[in-house]
Scaffold this motif. Structure first.
Motif, mmCIF file in Angstrom:
data_model
loop_
_atom_site.group_PDB
_atom_site.id
_atom_site.type_symbol
_atom_site.label_atom_id
_atom_site.label_comp_id
_atom_site.label_asym_id
_atom_site.label_seq_id
_atom_site.Cartn_x
_atom_site.Cartn_y
_atom_site.Cartn_z
ATOM 1 N N TYR A 157 0.829 -1.213 0.000
ATOM 2 C CA TYR A 157 0.000 0.000 0.000
ATOM 3 C C TYR A 157 0.859 1.258 0.000
ATOM 4 C CZ TYR A 157 -4.118 -2.845 0.859
ATOM 5 O OH TYR A 157 -5.127 -3.760 0.749
ATOM 6 N N GLU A 158 1.962 1.235 0.717
ATOM 7 C CA GLU A 158 2.856 2.387 0.773
ATOM 8 C C GLU A 158 3.493 2.682 -0.593
ATOM 9 O OE1 GLU A 158 3.521 4.644 3.152
ATOM 10 O OE2 GLU A 158 2.031 3.695 4.443
ATOM 11 N N VAL A 159 3.894 1.644 -1.309
ATOM 12 C CA VAL A 159 4.480 1.835 -2.642
ATOM 13 C C VAL A 159 3.447 2.453 -3.581
ATOM 14 C CG1 VAL A 159 5.361 0.623 -4.678
ATOM 15 C CG2 VAL A 159 6.245 0.063 -2.408
ATOM 16 N N TYR A 160 2.220 1.924 -3.562
ATOM 17 C CA TYR A 160 1.146 2.485 -4.387
ATOM 18 C C TYR A 160 0.879 3.938 -3.992
ATOM 19 C CZ TYR A 160 -3.571 3.388 -6.129
ATOM 20 O OH TYR A 160 -4.654 3.958 -6.731
ATOM 21 N N GLY A 161 0.788 4.186 -2.690
ATOM 22 C CA GLY A 161 0.536 5.539 -2.211
ATOM 23 C C GLY A 161 1.658 6.490 -2.597
ATOM 24 N N GLY A 162 2.893 6.037 -2.455
ATOM 25 C CA GLY A 162 4.033 6.865 -2.837
ATOM 26 C C GLY A 162 4.023 7.213 -4.308
ATOM 27 N N TRP A 163 3.685 6.227 -5.139
ATOM 28 C CA TRP A 163 3.599 6.479 -6.580
ATOM 29 C C TRP A 163 2.528 7.531 -6.867
ATOM 30 C CZ3 TRP A 163 -0.457 5.516 -10.037
ATOM 31 C CH2 TRP A 163 -0.128 5.709 -11.380
ATOM 32 N N LEU A 164 1.358 7.402 -6.230
ATOM 33 C CA LEU A 164 0.287 8.383 -6.432
ATOM 34 C C LEU A 164 0.706 9.781 -5.985
ATOM 35 C CD1 LEU A 164 -3.025 6.590 -5.375
ATOM 36 C CD2 LEU A 164 -2.389 7.381 -7.652
ATOM 37 N N ILE A 165 1.380 9.848 -4.848
ATOM 38 C CA ILE A 165 1.811 11.147 -4.317
ATOM 39 C C ILE A 165 2.714 11.857 -5.314
ATOM 40 C CG2 ILE A 165 3.273 12.256 -2.570
ATOM 41 C CD1 ILE A 165 2.211 10.019 -0.627
ATOM 42 N N PHE A 166 3.723 11.161 -5.796
ATOM 43 C CA PHE A 166 4.674 11.818 -6.690
ATOM 44 C C PHE A 166 4.087 12.100 -8.070
ATOM 45 C CE2 PHE A 166 7.624 10.235 -3.461
ATOM 46 C CZ PHE A 166 8.195 11.462 -3.127
ATOM 47 N N GLU A 167 3.210 11.240 -8.543
ATOM 48 C CA GLU A 167 2.540 11.518 -9.822
ATOM 49 C C GLU A 167 1.665 12.763 -9.695
ATOM 50 O OE1 GLU A 167 2.684 9.626 -12.987
ATOM 51 O OE2 GLU A 167 4.521 9.120 -11.909
ATOM 52 N N GLY A 168 0.969 12.903 -8.572
ATOM 53 C CA GLY A 168 0.126 14.082 -8.343
ATOM 54 C C GLY A 168 0.939 15.333 -8.102
#
Length: 152
Positions: A79-90
């Protein structure tokens, strides 16, 4: 609901998007953790003999002892990897995303933009309260050796 309260000047060093992301994440975790701690202290347990007769204070050590912490942390890491990817993409503007938005549950927000913003502010403020509540509950439990509501 940005009110501009930043007495330490944190947003001078960090982007507001990243600070808000962290605040929402920690607030959401603490809202769940507060309810989970209270429910456990009131006797709610996962099924299975290994989860019975374990206090909230002892839960971490018991999970490590049983070998359950590794799989638990691996799940959190996904979940953290997915969340991190979303954060940086946003953050980089590659996807249209508000801080804290995981593209889940938007249908629960009111359709009126003003009311939706009011709900977002409520989530933020309740998250702030939960961070304080969880800190207090943990401290009280360890210092008194009692379970919630610590009145005995």
């Amino acid at each position: 609901g940005e009110k501009g309260f930043d007495p330490l000047g944190i947003t001078d060093a960090l982007d507001v998007y990243l600070v808000r992301e962290a605040e929402l994440k920690h607030g959401r975790v603490c809202m769940l953790a507060t309810i989970g701690w209270i429910a456990t202290d009131l006797g709610v347990r996962f099924p299975g003999a290994q989860f019975q007769n374990v206090s909230t204070v002892e839960a971490h050590d018991k999970m490590v002892e049983l070998g359950l912490m590794g799989p638990f942390l691996a799940t959190v890491a996904v979940y953290e990897v997915y969340g991190g990817w979303l954060i940086f993409e946003g953050w980089e503007g590659k996807i249209k995303r508000d801080a804290g938005d995981f593209f889940l549950g938007k249908n629960f927000l009111p359709k009126d933009e003003a009311k939706a913003n009011e709900m977002r502010l409520k989530e933020l403020e309740n998250g702030r309260l939960a961070m304080l509540a969880f800190s207090g509950i943990c401290t009280q439990a360890v210092l008194t050796g009692k379970t919630w509501p610590f009145l005995e």
